[in-house]
Design a protein around this motif. Structure first.
Motif, PDB file in Angstrom:
ATOM      1  N   THR A 147      -7.108   4.845  -5.615  1.00 18.30           N
ATOM      2  CA  THR A 147      -7.411   5.060  -4.286  1.00 18.30           C
ATOM      3  C   THR A 147      -8.876   4.553  -3.812  1.00 18.30           C
ATOM      4  O   THR A 147      -9.006   4.866  -2.546  1.00 18.30           O
ATOM      5  N   THR A 171      -3.045   0.521  -3.818  1.00 20.63           N
ATOM      6  CA  THR A 171      -2.576  -0.819  -3.590  1.00 20.63           C
ATOM      7  C   THR A 171      -2.171  -1.690  -4.831  1.00 20.63           C
ATOM      8  O   THR A 171      -2.831  -1.430  -5.657  1.00 20.63           O
ATOM      9  N   ARG A 200       0.854  -1.195  -0.026  1.00 23.13           N
ATOM     10  CA  ARG A 200      -0.188   0.037  -0.042  1.00 23.13           C
ATOM     11  C   ARG A 200       0.920   1.225  -0.100  1.00 23.13           C
ATOM     12  O   ARG A 200       1.776   1.250   0.830  1.00 23.13           O
ATOM     13  N   LYS A 219       0.650   4.893   1.253  1.00 24.43           N
ATOM     14  CA  LYS A 219      -0.297   5.418   2.210  1.00 24.43           C
ATOM     15  C   LYS A 219       0.284   6.786   2.175  1.00 24.43           C
ATOM     16  O   LYS A 219       1.305   7.171   2.617  1.00 24.43           O
ATOM     17  N   SER A 252      -8.056   7.148   1.128  1.00 25.22           N
ATOM     18  CA  SER A 252      -7.721   5.703   0.948  1.00 25.22           C
ATOM     19  C   SER A 252      -6.518   5.714   0.293  1.00 25.22           C
ATOM     20  O   SER A 252      -5.703   6.554  -0.174  1.00 25.22           O
ATOM     21  N   ASP A 253      -6.103   4.354   0.345  1.00 26.11           N
ATOM     22  CA  ASP A 253      -4.535   4.235  -0.236  1.00 26.11           C
ATOM     23  C   ASP A 253      -4.518   3.529  -1.611  1.00 26.11           C
ATOM     24  O   ASP A 253      -5.553   2.431  -1.617  1.00 26.11           O
TER      25      ASP A 253
END
Length: 799
Positions: free
Chosen positions: A406, A351, A340, A342, A348-349
């Motif tokens: 995201t 991934t 992820r 971040k 949100s991240d």
């Protein structure tokens, strides 16, 4: 009655004793096969009542000096496993000589003369024998179900850092039945983890090996397999199983037949292992971005190991032998890696999820032929070994990476795979000469190795549902290594002083050929490796020692390979073709009290210290590799106690306090000045509970410490085992629980060259294990010949 007659004769002849000048009494002790017997207990008592005790030297010789000349002496010679000799020595009154040379003494084995006598002795799990530490694995209930790698880590003073084992600060060189093994890092760990500890008799640690041993590694760990000792046919059957998250099992069968001239032996072992690992990392890339990786791994291995050998005593002076070994190992890898990105303040991240499946297969057929000849009546010996083996590894991995934005919506997928076979051909030859001397022995020898490693990695990416060759990642690398060595070693005893001094010379030529790019890198280097050890036996209870050894730590053959090994979109591993070997100097002071307590001071300085390193690449990619740090300095004080507070209770306690410092100088600036104190404690309690029951409880604690670029957190582990012997010790049932509280987890921080990260690696460590072993046939067959298979040194550095 014999003892009474001996005493009567002694007092009857005492009237003939006279006062004269001091004299020396000399002699030699041999077994019935005319092999010299060292460490034999010899007691001399004169008519005056004075008594002196010594032990025989390396070649079985002994001497009592500065004796008051008396008419008669009582001499007793005794050794474990042999029938003691009691005899009277008389000195004629008219004799004015100062040296009395006795006829050679020959001891007979007890097992051949006293078949009805059951001799039992108490063997401790951990022992201190002179300059050795002995771990009797076969007597340890805790070792049940463990691998060889885990058993070695159970020895006080041994600890692991990033896949590398050391003993009291010295790098370790692994030997198996006297044959050296040069694997390092992850490959050594994999090799030792593929074999069960239950097939091992004992493991001995030599902190200060002589020049006869290869210069690789500062200390030697020798793993000794189960052997039998009498004429006839016998064998051992072993069945074991363990339960962690998954079930694992092992089986083994060993057979041995020996008559007066021929010894035939063989074994088969199978190990099925299935384990998980849970790894986590958090890498900081500035105040606004972290790269977090969660990895779940599952490793399944099937190993089959076969061995067959023949030793033939052509006559009393000449022996020839052959040993065939084959290993088949399949390792299946399956892991999911979620990475992820971040960003600070993001809802949100983004991934990426990597699913990897791979299979490695290892096939290693090998052959050793040896010849040993006793040249003359002085027991000068010449030993020749020749080895050849082919190391064949196939490796293939497939990587499927899914990318999510995201919002958690998949927007891309990549697929690629690699096929990375490795083929090694190794030729090794050695010639060793041993010459007994008056006060010791002289040894010399030459060794040569020729190794060719061929790595041809082919990468493919998928396009339009078909696999296509990827020239940007594919590579062909051929590495050749030639090592020639010569050594001389002298061992002697002068009254209370034991001396071992040696010198080893090694000449190395390497050639790396990156075939796809037409780049060749050649290197030649040579080194002298002196070693000296001096012991002073002040008395039977007080022994002092000082030793020095120069050694080399060569990189694994996979490390010099410049290929890229993919981990995830933000991290990969790459070899280093410019890496150099590490050269270290070790100085040690020791004191041993009454063979149960020891104190040691150790100082180790290593130049071009081998260490894992991280680099920050483009596009936030982390590159892990191996490199040379400028130097490292290590200082250790250790104290070990091996005692029995009660007849049924043995304790082994080891404490080690040290200071470690690593430096990395670049253009005059020290980029790494990592130093700190470390403490390690090992406690082993063994209990003999009677009626064949025994148990063991071990505890290990390692304080936080820094080594290289790593700052490691503390480690703790507790193991418990129970054993029950049956049928007059022919059968044994053992059960154990390893890492009872599931606390063993490696955690460390890295802050080096722009890389700031935290790592947690949790390999499965808590298992419940159960095993059953049964010995059949004669229980005392003489062991097969021990030989040095020189090609094993190369094998252990292979990937």
């Amino acid at each position: 009655m014999r003892k009474i007659n001996l005493i009567s004769s002694l007092f009857f002849l005492s009237a003939l004793s006279v006062n004269a000048q001091s004299i020396t009494i000399k002699g030699k002790v041999y077994a019935k096969n005319k092999q010299p017997l060292p460490s034999v207990s010899i007691t001399l008592k004169g008519t005056s009542g004075k008594q002196r005790s010594i032990v025989s030297k390396t070649q079985g010789d002994f001497e009592f000096v500065n004796l008051d000349k008396e008419t008669v002496y009582a001499l007793r010679i005794s050794h474990v496993g042999y029938i003691a000799i009691d005899t009277i020595i008389t000195t004629p009154i008219a004799d004015t000589s100062k040296v009395l040379m006795l006829k050679s003494m020959y001891l007979e084995e007890q097992a051949q003369q006293m078949a009805e006598v059951n001799i039992k002795s108490k063997v401790k799990v951990i022992e201190l024998r002179g300059d050795k530490v002995i771990f009797n694995v076969s007597k340890s209930p805790v070792a049940t179900g463990k691998t060889l790698y885990d058993a070695i880590k159970q020895i006080p003073g041994v600890f692991e850092q990033n896949g590398s084992l050391s003993f009291q600060g010295n790098k370790i060189s692994i030997y198996i039945d006297g044959r050296q093994n040069y694997l390092s890092g992850a490959e050594l760990k994999l090799y030792l983890q593929s074999q069960p500890a239950s097939s091992v008799d004992l493991i001995e640690v030599l902190p200060h090996p002589s020049a006869k041993y290869d210069a690789q590694g500062g200390s030697v760990v020798n793993i000794k397999s189960m052997v039998n000792k009498n004429y006839g046919t016998n064998g051992t059957i072993l069945i074991g199983g363990g339960q962690g998250r998954y079930f694992q099992n092992n089986q083994g069968l060993a057979l041995n037949y020996r008559n007066k001239a021929v010894n035939v032996y063989g074994s088969y072992n199978h190990l099925h292992s299935k384990k998980y690992a849970d790894n986590y990392s958090d890498r900081v890339l500035g105040p606004a971005l972290n790269i977090i990786n969660d990895e779940k791994r599952k490793l399944t291995s099937e190993g089959h190991m076969l061995k067959a050998g023949l030793d033939w005593d052509i006559n009393k002076n000449n022996t020839v032998g052959v040993l065939l070994k084959t290993n088949f190992t399949d390792l299946n890898k399956s892991w999911n890696s979620a990475t992820r990105l971040k960003y600070a303040g993001a809802s949100s991240d983004s991934t990426s999820l990597v699913n990897t499946n791979g299979n490695n297969s290892y096939v290693v057929p090998s052959v050793n032929v040896y010849y040993k000849s006793v040249l003359d009546t002085a027991n000068r010996t010449l030993t020749f070994n020749f080895d050849y083996f082919k190391y064949d590894k196939s490796s293939g991995n497939e990587y499927i990476t899914d990318f999510y934005d995201t919002q958690g919506i998949a927007y891309n997928q990549t697929k690629f795979r690699d096929n990375s076979p490795t083929i090694n051909n190794v030729y090794a030859a050695a010639l060793d000469f041993s010459n007994p001397l008056k006060n010791g022995s002289f040894e010399a020898g030459i060794k040569s190795y020729i190794t060719k490693t061929d790595n041809n990695t082919v990468w493919e990416t998928i396009n339009n549902n078909s696999w296509n060759y990827d020239p940007s990642r594919s590579n062909h690398f051929i590495y050749k290594e030639f090592i020639n060595a010569v050594y001389a070693n002298y061992m002697a005893t002068f009254k209370k002083i034991n001396l071992t001094a040696g010198l080893r010379y090694e000449l190395t030529h390497t050639e790396g050929n990156l075939a796809t790019q037409g780049i060749t890198n050649k290197r030649n280097y040579s080194n002298l490796f002196p070693s000296i050890s001096l012991g002073y036996n002040a008395s039977a209870k007080h022994v002092f020692g000082i030793s020095y050894r120069k050694s080399i730590q060569r990189f694994g053959l996979d490390v010099v390979n410049p290929f890229i090994f993919y981990k995830n979109p933000y991290e990969y591993y790459q070899g280093n073709p410019n890496i150099k070997p590490e050269i270290s100097h070790s100085l040690s002071l020791s004191y041993t009290y009454n063979r149960f307590m020891s104190f040691n001071l150790n100082y180790i300085k290593a130049d071009d210290a081998l260490a894992p390193v991280y680099f920050k690449g483009n596009n936030n990619i982390l590159i892990s590799s191996q490199d040379n740090l400028s130097n490292s300095k290590t200082f250790y004080f250790s104290n070990s106690v091996y005692t029995s507070p009660k007849e049924f209770w043995d304790i082994s306690l080891s404490n080690m306090v040290g200071f470690i410092q690593f430096n990395q100088y670049v253009d005059g600036a020290n980029l790494l000045n990592n130093s700190n104190w470390i403490y390690q404690g090992n406690l082993s309690n063994s209990f003999n509970m009677g009626k064949g029951f025994s148990s063991e409880l071990t505890v290990m604690y390692l304080s936080p410490f820094s080594q290289g670029i790593y700052e490691t957190k503390n480690l703790f582990q507790m193991d418990l085992g129970l054993s029950k012997s049956l049928f007059d010790n022919k059968a044994n049932i053992r059960c154990s629980v390893s890492d009872i509280f599931n606390t063993f987890s490696t955690r460390y921080n890295v802050n080096y060259q722009g890389v700031n990260a935290y790592y947690r690696q949790k390999d499965e460590s808590r298992f419940f294990n159960l095993s059953l072993s049964y010995k059949f046939g004669n229980s005392n067959v003489k062991r097969s010949k021990t030989r040095n298979i020189n090609s094993d040194e190369i094998r252990n550095r292979m990937n």
